[in-house]
Design a protein around this motif. Sequence first.
Motif, PDB file in Angstrom:
ATOM      1  N   LEU A 231       0.824  -1.204   0.000  1.00 18.91           N
ATOM      2  CA  LEU A 231       0.000   0.000   0.000  1.00 18.91           C
ATOM      3  C   LEU A 231       0.862   1.260   0.000  1.00 18.91           C
ATOM      4  CD1 LEU A 231      -2.649  -1.132   2.643  1.00 18.91           C
ATOM      5  CD2 LEU A 231      -2.799  -1.276   0.145  1.00 18.91           C
ATOM      6  N   ALA A 232       1.958   1.218   0.754  1.00 18.30           N
ATOM      7  CA  ALA A 232       2.869   2.365   0.837  1.00 18.30           C
ATOM      8  C   ALA A 232       4.166   1.895   1.461  1.00 18.30           C
ATOM      9  CB  ALA A 232       2.257   3.480   1.675  1.00 18.30           C
ATOM     10  N   GLY A 233       5.222   2.629   1.195  1.00 19.34           N
ATOM     11  CA  GLY A 233       6.510   2.292   1.790  1.00 19.34           C
ATOM     12  C   GLY A 233       7.389   3.515   1.899  1.00 19.34           C
ATOM     13  N   ALA A 234       8.350   3.447   2.816  1.00 13.95           N
ATOM     14  CA  ALA A 234       9.284   4.552   2.999  1.00 13.95           C
ATOM     15  C   ALA A 234      10.594   4.010   3.545  1.00 13.95           C
ATOM     16  CB  ALA A 234       8.722   5.579   3.972  1.00 13.95           C
ATOM     17  N   VAL A 235      11.675   4.628   3.137  1.00  9.75           N
ATOM     18  CA  VAL A 235      12.985   4.329   3.712  1.00  9.75           C
ATOM     19  C   VAL A 235      13.094   5.155   4.981  1.00  9.75           C
ATOM     20  CG1 VAL A 235      15.484   4.521   3.389  1.00  9.75           C
ATOM     21  CG2 VAL A 235      14.032   3.813   1.483  1.00  9.75           C
ATOM     22  N   THR A 236      13.371   4.496   6.099  1.00 12.96           N
ATOM     23  CA  THR A 236      13.493   5.218   7.364  1.00 12.96           C
ATOM     24  C   THR A 236      14.947   5.457   7.740  1.00 12.96           C
ATOM     25  OG1 THR A 236      13.356   3.159   8.622  1.00 12.96           O
ATOM     26  CG2 THR A 236      11.292   4.338   8.211  1.00 12.96           C
ATOM     27  N   GLU A 237      15.841   4.648   7.194  1.00 11.49           N
ATOM     28  CA  GLU A 237      17.281   4.828   7.412  1.00 11.49           C
ATOM     29  C   GLU A 237      18.016   4.359   6.168  1.00 11.49           C
ATOM     30  OE1 GLU A 237      18.944   3.066  10.995  1.00 11.49           O
ATOM     31  OE2 GLU A 237      16.951   3.053  11.881  1.00 11.49           O
ATOM     32  N   LEU A 238      19.135   5.013   5.860  1.00 12.86           N
ATOM     33  CA  LEU A 238      19.987   4.586   4.757  1.00 12.86           C
ATOM     34  C   LEU A 238      21.421   4.958   5.078  1.00 12.86           C
ATOM     35  CD1 LEU A 238      20.451   3.401   1.936  1.00 12.86           C
ATOM     36  CD2 LEU A 238      19.922   5.659   0.999  1.00 12.86           C
ATOM     37  N   ASP A 239      22.272   3.955   5.192  1.00 10.74           N
ATOM     38  CA  ASP A 239      23.695   4.156   5.400  1.00 10.74           C
ATOM     39  C   ASP A 239      24.416   3.487   4.240  1.00 10.74           C
ATOM     40  OD1 ASP A 239      26.356   4.245   6.143  1.00 10.74           O
ATOM     41  OD2 ASP A 239      25.976   3.679   8.230  1.00 10.74           O
ATOM     42  N   GLU A 240      24.756   4.293   3.254  1.00 13.00           N
ATOM     43  CA  GLU A 240      25.388   3.757   2.048  1.00 13.00           C
ATOM     44  C   GLU A 240      26.760   3.144   2.338  1.00 13.00           C
ATOM     45  OE1 GLU A 240      24.233   5.920  -1.852  1.00 13.00           O
ATOM     46  OE2 GLU A 240      24.789   7.444  -0.376  1.00 13.00           O
ATOM     47  N   ARG A 241      27.493   3.742   3.254  1.00 22.00           N
ATOM     48  CA  ARG A 241      28.847   3.246   3.541  1.00 22.00           C
ATOM     49  C   ARG A 241      28.827   1.839   4.110  1.00 22.00           C
ATOM     50  NH1 ARG A 241      32.011   8.508   5.934  1.00 22.00           N
ATOM     51  NH2 ARG A 241      31.852   9.703   4.020  1.00 22.00           N
TER      52      ARG A 241
ATOM     53  N   VAL B 273      13.320  -0.014   6.109  1.00 20.45           N
ATOM     54  CA  VAL B 273      12.108   0.426   5.429  1.00 20.45           C
ATOM     55  C   VAL B 273      10.887   0.143   6.299  1.00 20.45           C
ATOM     56  CG1 VAL B 273      12.997   0.172   3.068  1.00 20.45           C
ATOM     57  CG2 VAL B 273      11.891  -1.768   4.185  1.00 20.45           C
ATOM     58  N   LEU B 274       9.880   0.948   6.113  1.00 21.81           N
ATOM     59  CA  LEU B 274       8.573   0.744   6.727  1.00 21.81           C
ATOM     60  C   LEU B 274       7.603   0.544   5.571  1.00 21.81           C
ATOM     61  CD1 LEU B 274       6.562   0.820   9.125  1.00 21.81           C
ATOM     62  CD2 LEU B 274       6.476   3.304   8.819  1.00 21.81           C
ATOM     63  N   VAL B 275       6.893  -0.595   5.586  1.00 18.50           N
ATOM     64  CA  VAL B 275       6.003  -0.929   4.476  1.00 18.50           C
ATOM     65  C   VAL B 275       4.614  -1.263   5.015  1.00 18.50           C
ATOM     66  CG1 VAL B 275       5.602  -2.517   2.554  1.00 18.50           C
ATOM     67  CG2 VAL B 275       7.924  -1.762   3.064  1.00 18.50           C
TER      68      VAL B 275
ATOM     69  N   ALA C 220      -9.455 -13.998   4.653  1.00 22.65           N
ATOM     70  CA  ALA C 220      -9.149 -13.081   5.756  1.00 22.65           C
ATOM     71  C   ALA C 220      -8.238 -11.986   5.209  1.00 22.65           C
ATOM     72  CB  ALA C 220      -8.462 -13.833   6.884  1.00 22.65           C
ATOM     73  N   VAL C 221      -8.661 -10.737   5.383  1.00 22.00           N
ATOM     74  CA  VAL C 221      -7.885  -9.597   4.880  1.00 22.00           C
ATOM     75  C   VAL C 221      -7.415  -8.779   6.071  1.00 22.00           C
ATOM     76  CG1 VAL C 221      -7.931  -7.524   3.447  1.00 22.00           C
ATOM     77  CG2 VAL C 221      -9.247  -9.546   2.758  1.00 22.00           C
ATOM     78  N   LYS C 222      -6.127  -8.474   6.070  1.00 18.43           N
ATOM     79  CA  LYS C 222      -5.546  -7.719   7.180  1.00 18.43           C
ATOM     80  C   LYS C 222      -4.556  -6.699   6.630  1.00 18.43           C
ATOM     81  CE  LYS C 222      -2.529  -8.335  11.173  1.00 18.43           C
ATOM     82  NZ  LYS C 222      -1.623  -9.233  11.857  1.00 18.43           N
ATOM     83  N   ASP C 223      -4.648  -5.480   7.121  1.00 11.50           N
ATOM     84  CA  ASP C 223      -3.646  -4.468   6.810  1.00 11.50           C
ATOM     85  C   ASP C 223      -2.574  -4.543   7.879  1.00 11.50           C
ATOM     86  OD1 ASP C 223      -5.115  -3.715   4.646  1.00 11.50           O
ATOM     87  OD2 ASP C 223      -5.880  -1.864   5.507  1.00 11.50           O
ATOM     88  N   SER C 224      -1.328  -4.473   7.445  1.00 13.07           N
ATOM     89  CA  SER C 224      -0.212  -4.637   8.370  1.00 13.07           C
ATOM     90  C   SER C 224       0.893  -3.647   8.032  1.00 13.07           C
ATOM     91  CB  SER C 224       0.308  -6.078   8.226  1.00 13.07           C
ATOM     92  OG  SER C 224       1.309  -6.345   9.151  1.00 13.07           O
ATOM     93  N   ARG C 225       1.602  -3.214   9.060  1.00 11.05           N
ATOM     94  CA  ARG C 225       2.792  -2.367   8.869  1.00 11.05           C
ATOM     95  C   ARG C 225       3.995  -3.168   9.334  1.00 11.05           C
ATOM     96  NH1 ARG C 225       1.905   3.240  11.730  1.00 11.05           N
ATOM     97  NH2 ARG C 225       2.230   1.813  13.428  1.00 11.05           N
ATOM     98  N   LEU C 226       4.971  -3.287   8.458  1.00 14.89           N
ATOM     99  CA  LEU C 226       6.154  -4.086   8.770  1.00 14.89           C
ATOM    100  C   LEU C 226       7.409  -3.238   8.632  1.00 14.89           C
ATOM    101  CD1 LEU C 226       5.145  -7.314   6.834  1.00 14.89           C
ATOM    102  CD2 LEU C 226       5.092  -6.972   9.296  1.00 14.89           C
TER     103      LEU C 226
END
Length: 175
Positions: free
Chosen positions: A110-120, A126-128, A142-148
Amino acid sequence: MATRRLDPVLTAAVALLVAAAVAAAWTGWSWYSAAHDDTAAYARSRDQALAAGEQAIQNMNTLDHADLARGLDLWEASTTGDLHEQLVQGRTEFGKQVTQAQTVSTAKVLAGAVTELDERSGRAAVLVALRITVRAPEQQPAVKDSRLLGELTRTSTGWKLSALGQAPMGSATGG
């Protein structure tokens, strides 16, 4: 001595030519600067991590008992580290449980975001948000919305999921 007058059309043409050359040089420099900017490279890394994280988390929540081997192979291909080892070690037992229950689970991001990124260090988080549908024989889906929350590790083949867990839910009251 006679005064020579400049042709106004020629003067305008030269002025336009100079303005066009300045504009072309400025545009070229701006394009080059943007293409070689660290911010653009960071944004590309962030977008790659997000796409890989969303796909891996979707993969981990999608499994069909009728095509179990392919689904579990996809789980293993999406992971690395301890999470990967846990999946490999528990594959047979988990496969038996899914086969016995005859479930089919599908997930949609449904949606996602990067919460931390350390390229080195090659780490990202990510939060999805997902909508997971589980179908079992002779039962309503059974339908469930979840945040992982997923932790990603960059490998030689790209970003892979190295940890996965439920995102904590906030309190509905302001306190």
